[in-house]
Design a protein around this motif. Structure first.
Motif, short mmCIF file in Angstrom:
data_model
loop_
_atom_site.label_atom_id
_atom_site.label_comp_id
_atom_site.label_asym_id
_atom_site.label_seq_id
_atom_site.Cartn_x
_atom_site.Cartn_y
_atom_site.Cartn_z
N GLY A 31 0.79 -1.23 0.00
CA GLY A 31 0.00 0.00 0.00
C GLY A 31 0.82 1.28 0.00
N ALA A 32 2.11 1.19 -0.31
CA ALA A 32 2.96 2.38 -0.35
C ALA A 32 3.10 2.85 -1.79
CB ALA A 32 4.34 2.06 0.22
N GLU A 33 3.17 4.16 -1.95
CA GLU A 33 3.35 4.71 -3.29
C GLU A 33 4.84 4.83 -3.60
OE1 GLU A 33 1.22 8.29 -4.17
OE2 GLU A 33 -0.52 7.62 -3.03
N ALA A 34 5.20 4.50 -4.80
CA ALA A 34 6.60 4.58 -5.22
C ALA A 34 6.81 5.87 -6.00
CB ALA A 34 6.95 3.39 -6.09
N ASP A 35 7.77 6.67 -5.56
CA ASP A 35 8.14 7.88 -6.27
C ASP A 35 9.06 7.47 -7.42
OD1 ASP A 35 8.82 10.39 -7.13
OD2 ASP A 35 9.91 10.96 -5.31
N SER A 36 8.57 7.60 -8.64
CA SER A 36 9.32 7.12 -9.81
C SER A 36 10.67 7.80 -9.97
CB SER A 36 8.49 7.27 -11.08
OG SER A 36 8.16 8.62 -11.29
N ASP A 37 10.77 9.07 -9.54
CA ASP A 37 12.05 9.77 -9.63
C ASP A 37 13.09 9.13 -8.71
OD1 ASP A 37 11.00 11.56 -11.44
OD2 ASP A 37 10.50 13.06 -9.91
N ARG A 38 12.66 8.77 -7.50
CA ARG A 38 13.59 8.15 -6.55
C ARG A 38 13.97 6.74 -7.00
NH1 ARG A 38 13.63 10.50 -0.98
NH2 ARG A 38 12.47 12.44 -1.15
N VAL A 39 13.01 6.04 -7.55
CA VAL A 39 13.29 4.69 -8.04
C VAL A 39 14.32 4.74 -9.16
CG1 VAL A 39 12.31 2.67 -9.20
CG2 VAL A 39 11.04 3.78 -7.35
N SER A 40 14.11 5.64 -10.11
CA SER A 40 15.05 5.74 -11.24
C SER A 40 16.42 6.22 -10.78
CB SER A 40 14.49 6.65 -12.33
OG SER A 40 14.30 7.95 -11.84
N LEU A 41 16.46 7.12 -9.79
CA LEU A 41 17.74 7.59 -9.26
C LEU A 41 18.50 6.45 -8.58
CD1 LEU A 41 19.73 9.89 -8.61
CD2 LEU A 41 18.42 10.28 -6.52
N LEU A 42 17.79 5.67 -7.80
CA LEU A 42 18.42 4.53 -7.13
C LEU A 42 18.98 3.54 -8.15
CD1 LEU A 42 18.97 2.90 -4.47
CD2 LEU A 42 16.82 1.73 -4.98
N LEU A 43 18.16 3.20 -9.14
CA LEU A 43 18.61 2.24 -10.15
C LEU A 43 19.80 2.78 -10.94
CD1 LEU A 43 15.18 0.89 -11.39
CD2 LEU A 43 16.83 -0.24 -9.88
N LYS A 44 19.80 4.08 -11.21
CA LYS A 44 20.91 4.71 -11.93
C LYS A 44 22.19 4.65 -11.11
CE LYS A 44 22.42 9.18 -13.59
NZ LYS A 44 22.15 10.61 -13.51
N GLU A 45 22.08 4.94 -9.81
CA GLU A 45 23.25 4.96 -8.93
C GLU A 45 23.82 3.56 -8.69
OE1 GLU A 45 24.96 7.58 -7.59
OE2 GLU A 45 23.69 8.89 -8.79
#
Length: 114
Positions: A31-45
């Motif tokens: 039930g948590a929302e995923a912030d797509s910007d943070r997800v993409s930043l994490l995957l990029k890093e």
């Protein structure tokens, strides 16, 4: 932090290279929302890096951060009579330990079964 936790859960689940969709699915399942910007930043890093090496490097950096615990305060005496303050402080500590415990402290003034 929840994005990192979801990434690590995906790794623990056997997914060697979690995608944004995987992370969003894990977060969505609770039930948590995923912030797509943070997800993409994490995957990029983390792209092309071994997670165990990243954790080890972070642990080394974290070890140098002061945590605020540890020793007591040292008071320097600048003149006569300063030596008497230490025994007085010890007496106060002993008095605080000897206080009788009130019965109401155990259940915070109410019972769960009343």
């Amino acid at each position: 932090m929840k994005v990192v936790a979801a990434y690590l859960l995906a790794l623990l689940g056997g997914n060697a290279a979690p995608s944004a969709k995987d992370i969003e699915a894990i977060l969505g399942s609770v039930g948590a929302e995923a912030d797509s910007d943070r997800v993409s930043l994490l995957l990029k890093e983390l792209e092309g890096k071994d997670i165990l090496e990243v954790i080890a490097a972070g642990k080394e950096k974290f070890a140098s951060v002061p945590s605020g615990g540890g020793g007591g305060v040292v008071v320097a005496s600048s003149g006569g009579g300063g030596g008497a303050a230490a025994p007085a402080a010890e007496e106060k500590k002993e008095e605080a330990k000897e206080e009788p415990k009130e019965e109401s402290d155990d259940d915070m003034g109410f019972s769960l079964f009343d």
